[in-house]
Design a protein around this motif. Structure first.
Motif, PDB file in Angstrom:
ATOM      1  N   HIS A 209       2.022  -6.034 -12.525  1.00  0.00           N
ATOM      2  CA  HIS A 209       1.335  -6.477 -13.743  1.00  0.00           C
ATOM      3  C   HIS A 209       0.298  -5.450 -14.195  1.00  0.00           C
ATOM      4  N   ARG A 210      -0.503  -4.924 -13.250  1.00  0.00           N
ATOM      5  CA  ARG A 210      -1.520  -3.959 -13.628  1.00  0.00           C
ATOM      6  C   ARG A 210      -0.891  -2.657 -14.130  1.00  0.00           C
ATOM      7  N   MET A 211       0.285  -2.280 -13.594  1.00  0.00           N
ATOM      8  CA  MET A 211       0.987  -1.088 -14.072  1.00  0.00           C
ATOM      9  C   MET A 211       1.380  -1.269 -15.534  1.00  0.00           C
ATOM     10  N   VAL A 212       1.932  -2.420 -15.836  1.00  0.00           N
ATOM     11  CA  VAL A 212       2.329  -2.707 -17.227  1.00  0.00           C
ATOM     12  C   VAL A 212       1.109  -2.730 -18.133  1.00  0.00           C
ATOM     13  N   GLN A 213      -0.002  -3.371 -17.675  1.00  0.00           N
ATOM     14  CA  GLN A 213      -1.208  -3.465 -18.483  1.00  0.00           C
ATOM     15  C   GLN A 213      -1.828  -2.081 -18.733  1.00  0.00           C
ATOM     16  N   ASP A 214      -1.887  -1.244 -17.690  1.00  0.00           N
ATOM     17  CA  ASP A 214      -2.502   0.070 -17.842  1.00  0.00           C
ATOM     18  C   ASP A 214      -1.720   0.947 -18.812  1.00  0.00           C
ATOM     19  N   TRP A 215      -0.375   0.911 -18.704  1.00  0.00           N
ATOM     20  CA  TRP A 215       0.431   1.718 -19.636  1.00  0.00           C
ATOM     21  C   TRP A 215       0.315   1.178 -21.055  1.00  0.00           C
ATOM     22  N   GLY A 216       0.286  -0.136 -21.177  1.00  0.00           N
ATOM     23  CA  GLY A 216       0.135  -0.706 -22.519  1.00  0.00           C
ATOM     24  C   GLY A 216      -1.205  -0.352 -23.128  1.00  0.00           C
ATOM     25  N   ALA A 217      -2.280  -0.346 -22.311  1.00  0.00           N
ATOM     26  CA  ALA A 217      -3.599   0.013 -22.820  1.00  0.00           C
ATOM     27  C   ALA A 217      -3.653   1.476 -23.245  1.00  0.00           C
ATOM     28  N   ALA A 218      -2.802   2.326 -22.630  1.00  0.00           N
ATOM     29  CA  ALA A 218      -2.749   3.748 -23.006  1.00  0.00           C
ATOM     30  C   ALA A 218      -1.843   4.000 -24.196  1.00  0.00           C
ATOM     31  N   GLY A 219      -1.246   2.944 -24.761  1.00  0.00           N
ATOM     32  CA  GLY A 219      -0.386   3.110 -25.935  1.00  0.00           C
ATOM     33  C   GLY A 219       1.063   3.366 -25.616  1.00  0.00           C
ATOM     34  N   VAL A 220       1.457   3.218 -24.354  1.00  0.00           N
ATOM     35  CA  VAL A 220       2.845   3.438 -23.953  1.00  0.00           C
ATOM     36  C   VAL A 220       3.443   2.083 -23.561  1.00  0.00           C
ATOM     37  N   PRO A 221       4.439   1.612 -24.290  1.00  0.00           N
ATOM     38  CA  PRO A 221       5.031   0.318 -23.937  1.00  0.00           C
ATOM     39  C   PRO A 221       5.641   0.346 -22.540  1.00  0.00           C
ATOM     40  N   ALA A 222       5.445  -0.757 -21.821  1.00  0.00           N
ATOM     41  CA  ALA A 222       6.004  -0.878 -20.476  1.00  0.00           C
ATOM     42  C   ALA A 222       6.568  -2.280 -20.317  1.00  0.00           C
ATOM     43  N   ARG A 223       7.668  -2.378 -19.544  1.00  0.00           N
ATOM     44  CA  ARG A 223       8.321  -3.685 -19.356  1.00  0.00           C
ATOM     45  C   ARG A 223       8.928  -3.737 -17.965  1.00  0.00           C
TER      46      ARG A 223
ATOM     47  N   GLY B  32       0.803  -1.218   0.000  1.00  0.00           N
ATOM     48  CA  GLY B  32       0.000   0.000   0.000  1.00  0.00           C
ATOM     49  C   GLY B  32       0.833   1.264   0.000  1.00  0.00           C
ATOM     50  N   ALA B  33       2.117   1.188   0.417  1.00  0.00           N
ATOM     51  CA  ALA B  33       2.951   2.387   0.506  1.00  0.00           C
ATOM     52  C   ALA B  33       3.268   2.974  -0.864  1.00  0.00           C
ATOM     53  N   ILE B  34       3.301   2.122  -1.902  1.00  0.00           N
ATOM     54  CA  ILE B  34       3.634   2.647  -3.231  1.00  0.00           C
ATOM     55  C   ILE B  34       2.505   2.469  -4.225  1.00  0.00           C
ATOM     56  N   ALA B  35       1.393   1.816  -3.815  1.00  0.00           N
ATOM     57  CA  ALA B  35       0.293   1.615  -4.753  1.00  0.00           C
ATOM     58  C   ALA B  35      -0.278   2.954  -5.215  1.00  0.00           C
ATOM     59  N   GLY B  36      -0.451   3.884  -4.277  1.00  0.00           N
ATOM     60  CA  GLY B  36      -0.979   5.199  -4.646  1.00  0.00           C
ATOM     61  C   GLY B  36      -0.048   5.980  -5.554  1.00  0.00           C
ATOM     62  N   PRO B  37       1.242   6.121  -5.201  1.00  0.00           N
ATOM     63  CA  PRO B  37       2.161   6.831  -6.101  1.00  0.00           C
ATOM     64  C   PRO B  37       2.263   6.216  -7.491  1.00  0.00           C
ATOM     65  N   LEU B  38       2.211   4.889  -7.593  1.00  0.00           N
ATOM     66  CA  LEU B  38       2.286   4.252  -8.908  1.00  0.00           C
ATOM     67  C   LEU B  38       1.065   4.607  -9.751  1.00  0.00           C
ATOM     68  N   ARG B  39      -0.133   4.542  -9.137  1.00  0.00           N
ATOM     69  CA  ARG B  39      -1.339   4.863  -9.897  1.00  0.00           C
ATOM     70  C   ARG B  39      -1.404   6.345 -10.258  1.00  0.00           C
ATOM     71  N   ALA B  40      -0.687   7.183  -9.511  1.00  0.00           N
ATOM     72  CA  ALA B  40      -0.719   8.628  -9.798  1.00  0.00           C
ATOM     73  C   ALA B  40       0.151   9.023 -10.977  1.00  0.00           C
ATOM     74  N   ILE B  41       1.044   8.143 -11.438  1.00  0.00           N
ATOM     75  CA  ILE B  41       1.927   8.464 -12.572  1.00  0.00           C
ATOM     76  C   ILE B  41       1.141   8.304 -13.860  1.00  0.00           C
ATOM     77  N   PRO B  42       0.950   9.349 -14.655  1.00  0.00           N
ATOM     78  CA  PRO B  42       0.157   9.237 -15.890  1.00  0.00           C
ATOM     79  C   PRO B  42       0.955   8.542 -16.991  1.00  0.00           C
ATOM     80  N   PRO B  43       0.320   7.678 -17.781  1.00  0.00           N
ATOM     81  CA  PRO B  43       1.022   7.042 -18.919  1.00  0.00           C
ATOM     82  C   PRO B  43       1.358   8.090 -19.976  1.00  0.00           C
TER      83      PRO B  43
END
Length: 380
Positions: A69-83, A34-45
């Motif tokens: 996994h969800r971070m990679v999926q969300d960025w990929g869905a926004a058209g920004v490759p993530a790995r 939970g300590a980094i879940a919020g900051p990760l979701r706040a970063i825009p793709p």
């Protein structure tokens, strides 16, 4: 255990080979994710691509793998490759497992044919009832055999156990049975007087009290009270003995559980319900007579005289004939359900409830049968 931290290298320039890098360090586990879940979701793709560096991860579990996994999926869905980079083999395998199981699941189980499901439920209920009836009849047969052997002297009758059960079933129930039937007698007299007053026939309240209590209500209500009080006690006592393996111990040393546990209770119940039924009927008559004296002005002497004229001896005999049968059934159902206890203490409660419900049901059915039977014989 260390709280995970996030290091962001900033937005990439967009030229080839450059990427935005996120370095995660610490324990990526359920307790700390939970300590980094919020900051990760706040970063825009945005930008060229994203690289998530997991070289600094000490521990990771399913919650952390799902977050990555969800971070990679969300960025990929926004058209920004993530790995994901620099992850350990175990972390790579866990993230891959989470990704493989990321698929939609229906919220509701699809329903089948409702009519067919209802037929299946009815069939299962019929099967269970039939099996239960077969077991009860088998237990009844075993009990009758042992009882017959006891009566002809081939098996010993445990008089101490019978006397103890007589005290528990009958003597200890005198107060509650007497009070209940006394009040029932008052209620029957009061309601009968209200209805008969319309025809100027209040004197026939005595007939109603005498015939209703000695033939039906006195014994039936006593049997229901005893079923709720003693059948449940039998089921709980024998069920507890089953759980403690005391019944198995009796069989191991060559003693029949039916002879030791069931026969004394059956005999005591048959005897005491006969006495309690008569006692309850008398208490109901006393209650009705008291009401007639106070409210209708019928003195006790006239009440008793009218009672003798209106109540034939056959009503008392019919009630006394039914009493041992009801007592036998109530004791049998309590002992049978106690013998069926298995598993844990919850089973004791379930079997105790079944003993009360089934014994009361059978008593009422038998009472209806006796009413039709004696009416067919001309005892109306």
């Amino acid at each position: 255990m260390t709280i995970p931290t996030l290091e962001d290298s900033g937005q990439g320039t967009g030229t080839a080979g450059e990427a935005r890098r996120l370095a995660v360090r610490g324990d990526l586990t359920m307790a700390h994710v939970g300590a980094i879940a919020g900051p990760l979701r706040a970063i825009p793709p945005a930008g060229h691509d994203l690289a998530i560096d997991l070289s600094g991860i000490d521990r990771i579990d399913t919650a952390g793998a799902w977050l990555i996994h969800r971070m990679v999926q969300d960025w990929g869905a926004a058209g920004v490759p993530a790995r994901v980079e620099n992850a350990s083999p175990d972390a790579d395998r866990l993230i891959a497992e989470v990704a493989a199981n990321d698929r939609p699941v229906p919220c509701h189980v699809p329903r089948g044919n409702s009519a067919l499901d209802q037929l299946v439920r009815i069939g299962n209920a019929v099967f269970v009832i039939t099996e239960n009836i077969g077991k009860i009849l088998a237990f009844l047969g075993q009990t009758l055999i042992v009882l017959a052997q006891t009566l002809v002297g081939r098996r010993p009758l445990r008089w101490h156990a019978v006397i103890h059960q007589c005290e528990a079933i009958g003597v200890n129930a005198l107060a509650i049975v007497g009070l209940l039937l006394f009040l029932v007698g008052i209620v029957v007299a009061q309601q009968g007087a209200v209805q008969l007053r319309q025809f100027g026939a209040e004197v026939f309240v005595v007939n109603l009290i005498g015939r209703g209590t000695f033939r039906e209500l006195g014994l039936l209500l006593t049997a229901i009270m005893v079923a709720g009080r003693s059948a449940s006690a039998f089921a709980a006592q024998i069920g507890s003995m089953k759980l403690n393996q005391e019944v198995d111990a009796l069989e191991t040393i060559g003693m029949s559980p039916i002879e030791v546990l069931v026969i004394p209770r059956v005999i005591a119940m048959a005897i005491m319900l006969l006495l309690l039924g008569f006692y309850g009927s008398v208490m109901a008559v006393i209650g009705g007579g008291l009401f007639c004296w106070v409210s209708l002005g019928i003195p006790p002497v006239s009440f008793i005289q009218r009672l003798q004229e209106a109540t034939p001896l056959s009503d008392l005999v019919i009630g006394l004939v039914k009493a041992p049968v009801f007592g036998f059934i109530v004791a049998l159902m309590g002992c049978y359900q106690g013998m069926q206890v298995t598993g844990n203490a919850e089973s004791v409660g379930q079997r105790t409830t079944q003993a009360v419900v089934e014994s009361i049901f059978i008593v009422i059915v038998l009472d209806a049968f006796f009413a039709v039977f004696f009416s067919a014989l001309g005892y109306n």
